[in-house]
Design a protein around this motif. Sequence first.
Motif, PDB file in Angstrom:
ATOM      1  N   THR A   1      73.491  -0.376  35.180  1.00 13.70           N
ATOM      2  CA  THR A   1      73.097  -0.849  33.843  1.00 13.70           C
ATOM      3  C   THR A   1      71.746  -1.561  33.795  1.00 13.70           C
ATOM      4  O   THR A   1      71.028  -1.421  32.801  1.00 13.70           O
ATOM      5  N   PRO A   2      71.335  -2.320  34.834  1.00 17.60           N
ATOM      6  CA  PRO A   2      70.014  -2.961  34.730  1.00 17.60           C
ATOM      7  C   PRO A   2      68.875  -1.956  34.561  1.00 17.60           C
ATOM      8  O   PRO A   2      67.845  -2.288  33.950  1.00 17.60           O
TER       9      PRO A   2
ATOM     10  N   LEU B   1      68.046  -1.478  30.721  1.00 14.27           N
ATOM     11  CA  LEU B   1      67.833  -2.580  29.785  1.00 14.27           C
ATOM     12  C   LEU B   1      66.537  -2.483  28.998  1.00 14.27           C
ATOM     13  O   LEU B   1      66.513  -2.738  27.785  1.00 14.27           O
ATOM     14  N   ASP B   2      65.432  -2.135  29.649  1.00 10.89           N
ATOM     15  CA  ASP B   2      64.144  -2.126  28.944  1.00 10.89           C
ATOM     16  C   ASP B   2      63.938  -0.859  28.114  1.00 10.89           C
ATOM     17  O   ASP B   2      62.869  -0.672  27.522  1.00 10.89           O
TER      18      ASP B   2
ATOM     19  N   ALA C   1      75.284  -6.966  32.668  1.00  8.59           N
ATOM     20  CA  ALA C   1      73.884  -6.874  32.248  1.00  8.59           C
ATOM     21  C   ALA C   1      73.775  -6.447  30.787  1.00  8.59           C
ATOM     22  O   ALA C   1      72.910  -6.926  30.042  1.00  8.59           O
ATOM     23  N   LEU C   2      74.654  -5.557  30.350  1.00 10.62           N
ATOM     24  CA  LEU C   2      74.650  -5.126  28.952  1.00 10.62           C
ATOM     25  C   LEU C   2      75.169  -6.227  28.041  1.00 10.62           C
ATOM     26  O   LEU C   2      74.646  -6.431  26.941  1.00 10.62           O
TER      27      LEU C   2
ATOM     28  N   ALA D   1      72.271  -8.685  27.621  1.00  9.43           N
ATOM     29  CA  ALA D   1      71.174  -8.135  26.834  1.00  9.43           C
ATOM     30  C   ALA D   1      71.557  -7.992  25.364  1.00  9.43           C
ATOM     31  O   ALA D   1      70.763  -8.314  24.464  1.00  9.43           O
TER      32      ALA D   1
ATOM     33  N   THR E   1      69.546 -10.981  36.955  1.00  8.64           N
ATOM     34  CA  THR E   1      68.721 -10.860  35.749  1.00  8.64           C
ATOM     35  C   THR E   1      67.858 -12.093  35.487  1.00  8.64           C
ATOM     36  O   THR E   1      67.043 -12.081  34.561  1.00  8.64           O
TER      37      THR E   1
ATOM     38  N   TYR F   1      66.046 -10.439  30.113  1.00  8.95           N
ATOM     39  CA  TYR F   1      67.455 -10.216  29.803  1.00  8.95           C
ATOM     40  C   TYR F   1      68.360 -11.259  30.446  1.00  8.95           C
ATOM     41  O   TYR F   1      69.581 -11.112  30.450  1.00  8.95           O
TER      42      TYR F   1
END
Length: 315
Positions: A96-97, A100-101, A123-124, A127, A203, A208
């Motif tokens: 997932t990281p 993110l962007d 991570a989600l 974010a 993170t 994030y």
Amino acid sequence: MTARPTHTLCPHVPVPALPPAGLIGVIAPAGPAALDTDKAIAWMRARGYSLRVFPGVYEKDGYLAGSDDVRLNDLHAAFTDREVDAIICLRGGYGTPRLLDRIDFELLRNNAKPFIGYSDITALHLAISRYAGFVTFHGPMLNADLLGDKQKPTESSFFNMLRGQVTADSVLVHPAAYPLTTVSPGIAYGRLLGGNLSMIAATMGTPYEIDAEGAILFIEDINEPLYRIDRLLTHLRLAGTLHKLRGVLVGDVAGVDTIALEGLLKQTFASLRIPVLAGWRSGHCDPNLTLPMGALVRLDAGSKTLVLEQDVVIK
């Protein structure tokens, strides 16, 4: 004891409740896993729901469930699909990281719905909390949890939360068979944020990272020995994150001796004088209870209770 704050905390937006006979979408934004589709559909049908499996669930790209493009497209597609009432992740692992962007957070915000997962999915959660501002759910995933025959509290906590049977002022139920530990007594009010400790630390220093100001930090982990848990917590302390917190809820830290962990928690948080409650059955454990990320909660470590201060879904 921490008093109720005199200023108003801005709650995260609740999401639409999972309706009766709703459609649940399955995506794999992290690692791959073989899905027994017939078993999954039958499991959901027995509970009154239908299932929509997005294409990336059936793909594998090394340690990833499909390429970044495939996994990102499934994430966006599941949110924009008007027939899908909730989104559950297949599994964690890693991946997932990397997305993110590239996530369209405005698209997610405009199509907010229950989103459920844990572990790498942290991570989600972080974010979405920071850039979309709606409640998400740290809870069971399809393969390891719901289809993995975990204890009934996993399922009941999941459905009760998403259906809206847990409302503002509700005390979140914790199984009596699993005693909680008051590491530091007191009462704190704040947004419940966090998830997997390793991912929270990974993170840090990015756009994030966790928005810890005034938060109740929830942490859990697996396959990390005590010294690594120490290192991860020290990382957050040195980054200034821990000093922003109002309280801490510790979930399952699989593989670590509970007495040794309690000692480390006391060392880490004693100087902060905030309530700390440990042993909450959420994370890589059985049962795996669902928690609303971004929701306002009241943590009473002395009485060992966690109370919702807002509705997390709208019927």
